[in-house]
Design a protein around this motif. Sequence first.
Motif, short mmCIF file in Angstrom:
data_model
loop_
_atom_site.label_atom_id
_atom_site.label_comp_id
_atom_site.label_asym_id
_atom_site.label_seq_id
_atom_site.Cartn_x
_atom_site.Cartn_y
_atom_site.Cartn_z
N ASP A 94 0.85 -1.19 0.00
CA ASP A 94 0.00 0.00 0.00
C ASP A 94 0.89 1.24 0.00
N TYR A 95 0.81 2.04 -1.07
CA TYR A 95 1.68 3.20 -1.23
C TYR A 95 0.89 4.44 -1.62
N LEU A 96 1.40 5.60 -1.21
CA LEU A 96 0.90 6.88 -1.67
C LEU A 96 1.99 7.47 -2.55
N ALA A 97 1.65 7.73 -3.80
CA ALA A 97 2.62 8.26 -4.76
C ALA A 97 2.25 9.68 -5.12
N VAL A 120 -4.56 -5.07 -8.34
CA VAL A 120 -3.88 -3.79 -8.13
C VAL A 120 -4.90 -2.69 -8.33
N ILE A 121 -5.00 -1.81 -7.34
CA ILE A 121 -5.96 -0.70 -7.38
C ILE A 121 -5.18 0.61 -7.33
N VAL A 122 -5.54 1.52 -8.21
CA VAL A 122 -4.94 2.86 -8.23
C VAL A 122 -6.08 3.85 -8.09
N THR A 123 -6.05 4.66 -7.03
CA THR A 123 -7.09 5.66 -6.82
C THR A 123 -6.46 7.03 -6.70
N LYS A 124 -7.11 8.01 -7.30
CA LYS A 124 -6.63 9.39 -7.22
C LYS A 124 -6.98 9.94 -5.84
N GLN A 125 -6.05 10.61 -5.21
CA GLN A 125 -6.25 11.16 -3.87
C GLN A 125 -6.46 12.66 -3.94
N TYR A 162 -1.67 9.56 -5.95
CA TYR A 162 -2.40 8.32 -6.12
C TYR A 162 -2.08 7.35 -4.99
N ARG A 163 -3.09 6.61 -4.60
CA ARG A 163 -2.88 5.49 -3.68
C ARG A 163 -2.85 4.23 -4.54
N VAL A 164 -1.77 3.46 -4.41
CA VAL A 164 -1.60 2.22 -5.16
C VAL A 164 -1.51 1.09 -4.14
N PHE A 165 -2.44 0.13 -4.25
CA PHE A 165 -2.43 -0.97 -3.30
C PHE A 165 -2.98 -2.23 -3.94
N VAL A 166 -2.78 -3.34 -3.26
CA VAL A 166 -3.30 -4.62 -3.71
C VAL A 166 -4.47 -4.96 -2.79
N ASP A 167 -5.65 -5.21 -3.38
CA ASP A 167 -6.83 -5.51 -2.56
C ASP A 167 -6.85 -6.97 -2.12
#
Length: 88
Positions: free
Chosen positions: A62-65, A83-88, A73-78
């Motif tokens: 789980d990373y914040l890039a 792999v999920i990429v969400t805009k923060q 973006y938050r990039v994490f594995v559910d």
Amino acid sequence: MNRYIRGLTLIAVTAMLGGGPALAADEAGSDVTVATDLTAVIALQAMPCGKVASTRELGENDYLATCQDGNRYRVFVDANGRVIVTKQ
């Protein structure tokens, strides 16, 4: 094409998450590798970024890039291994 992008994303994240411990001895090298891998994952999701400028680990897989262009973006594995990429 969608399956192809998902496959590449999973390969990139697997390399990102598996490569971290191998580079743990070189802390600066590890940060550069994570940023490079996150840049690839975000690009494979067709989200604007350019290049990841900084990263913060929020948890396991789980990373914040933060990108050079200011996007975050938050990039994490559910739980399903996706792999999920969400805009923060």
